[in-house]
Structures are given as structure tokens and as C-alpha cells.
Design a protein around this motif. Structure first.
Motif, mmCIF file in Angstrom:
data_model
loop_
_atom_site.group_PDB
_atom_site.id
_atom_site.type_symbol
_atom_site.label_atom_id
_atom_site.label_comp_id
_atom_site.label_asym_id
_atom_site.label_seq_id
_atom_site.Cartn_x
_atom_site.Cartn_y
_atom_site.Cartn_z
ATOM 1 N N PHE A 1 0.833 -1.202 0.000
ATOM 2 C CA PHE A 1 0.000 0.000 0.000
ATOM 3 C C PHE A 1 0.871 1.255 0.000
ATOM 4 O O PHE A 1 0.639 2.192 -0.773
ATOM 5 C CB PHE A 1 -0.928 -0.007 1.223
ATOM 6 N N VAL A 2 1.886 1.278 0.849
ATOM 7 C CA VAL A 2 2.776 2.442 0.943
ATOM 8 C C VAL A 2 3.551 2.631 -0.363
ATOM 9 O O VAL A 2 3.701 3.754 -0.855
ATOM 10 C CB VAL A 2 3.732 2.303 2.146
ATOM 11 N N ASN A 3 4.032 1.538 -0.941
ATOM 12 C CA ASN A 3 4.753 1.627 -2.217
ATOM 13 C C ASN A 3 3.858 2.157 -3.331
ATOM 14 O O ASN A 3 4.283 2.968 -4.143
ATOM 15 C CB ASN A 3 5.338 0.276 -2.606
ATOM 16 N N ALA A 4 2.619 1.692 -3.374
ATOM 17 C CA ALA A 4 1.680 2.166 -4.395
ATOM 18 C C ALA A 4 1.375 3.648 -4.199
ATOM 19 O O ALA A 4 1.302 4.414 -5.169
ATOM 20 C CB ALA A 4 0.392 1.349 -4.352
ATOM 21 N N ALA A 5 1.223 4.080 -2.951
ATOM 22 C CA ALA A 5 0.960 5.494 -2.670
ATOM 23 C C ALA A 5 2.153 6.354 -3.080
ATOM 24 O O ALA A 5 1.983 7.433 -3.657
ATOM 25 C CB ALA A 5 0.638 5.693 -1.188
ATOM 26 N N ALA A 6 3.359 5.875 -2.825
ATOM 27 C CA ALA A 6 4.555 6.620 -3.209
ATOM 28 C C ALA A 6 4.665 6.719 -4.726
ATOM 29 O O ALA A 6 5.044 7.766 -5.272
ATOM 30 C CB ALA A 6 5.796 5.952 -2.625
ATOM 31 N N GLU A 7 4.308 5.646 -5.413
ATOM 32 C CA GLU A 7 4.349 5.666 -6.867
ATOM 33 C C GLU A 7 3.327 6.650 -7.438
ATOM 34 O O GLU A 7 3.628 7.405 -8.360
ATOM 35 C CB GLU A 7 4.086 4.252 -7.400
ATOM 36 N N ARG A 8 2.127 6.648 -6.878
ATOM 37 C CA ARG A 8 1.099 7.598 -7.330
ATOM 38 C C ARG A 8 1.535 9.037 -7.068
ATOM 39 O O ARG A 8 1.324 9.923 -7.900
ATOM 40 C CB ARG A 8 -0.230 7.316 -6.644
ATOM 41 N N ARG A 9 2.157 9.282 -5.930
ATOM 42 C CA ARG A 9 2.625 10.628 -5.604
ATOM 43 C C ARG A 9 3.704 11.072 -6.594
ATOM 44 O O ARG A 9 3.707 12.219 -7.054
ATOM 45 C CB ARG A 9 3.152 10.675 -4.179
ATOM 46 N N ARG B 1 2.015 12.002 -9.819
ATOM 47 C CA ARG B 1 1.346 13.305 -9.716
ATOM 48 C C ARG B 1 2.348 14.447 -9.787
ATOM 49 O O ARG B 1 2.110 15.456 -10.460
ATOM 50 C CB ARG B 1 0.548 13.408 -8.412
#
Length: 77
Positions: free
Chosen positions: A24-32, A35
Motif C-alpha cells: 500500500f505504501v509503495n503504491a501510494a509513493a508511486e502515485r505521488r 502526480r
């Protein structure tokens, strides 16, 4: 008589939970990162004049699409 018994190792609850949180954290970092790349690319393109965009073969209405494509292609690399 011979038989084969395969026992799959199942991680305990803590290992599985930490794995899920990590994904979850890795996916959030990738999305950030995507962006940020999108916003930076769009900001740079918006600073160009209409004449400069025309020289590049672009129209101002295409800038968001180009920035989006750029951010998502950077993900693949």
C-alpha cells in the motif's frame, strides 16, 4: 505405497499484514511521484507561448494529455 504431501508455508498474520501495508505504501509513493511528474511537466508546458507550442506541433488544449502521458510513461521506466 509412496505419496507426496506438499505443505505450503503460510506467513503468520503479522508478516501478511506488514506485506499488505508495504504494498500500500509503495503504491501510494508511486502515485505521488506520478502526480509530481504530471504537475511539473504541465507547469513547464504552460510557460511556453502559443508560438513556441506551434513550433513543437502542439496546441494548448493538448497540454494536460501530454503531461499525463509523460508521467505515466516515466512509471514504465
Amino acid at each position: 505405497m509412496a505419496y507426496y504431501n506438499e505443505v505450503a508455508r503460510r506467513g503468520n498474520l503479522i508478516e501478511r499484514t506488514l506485506g499488505t501495508v508495504s504494498r500500500f505504501v509503495n503504491a501510494a509513493a508511486e502515485r505521488r511521484a506520478m502526480r509530481t511528474s504530471y504537475r511539473n511537466t504541465l507547469a513547464e508546458l504552460q510557460t511556453l507561448s502559443n508560438r513556441e507550442l506551434a513550433d513543437l506541433g502542439l496546441h494548448r488544449s493538448e497540454l494536460k494529455r501530454i503531461a499525463w502521458e509523460s508521467a505515466h510513461s516515466a512509471k514504465a521506466h
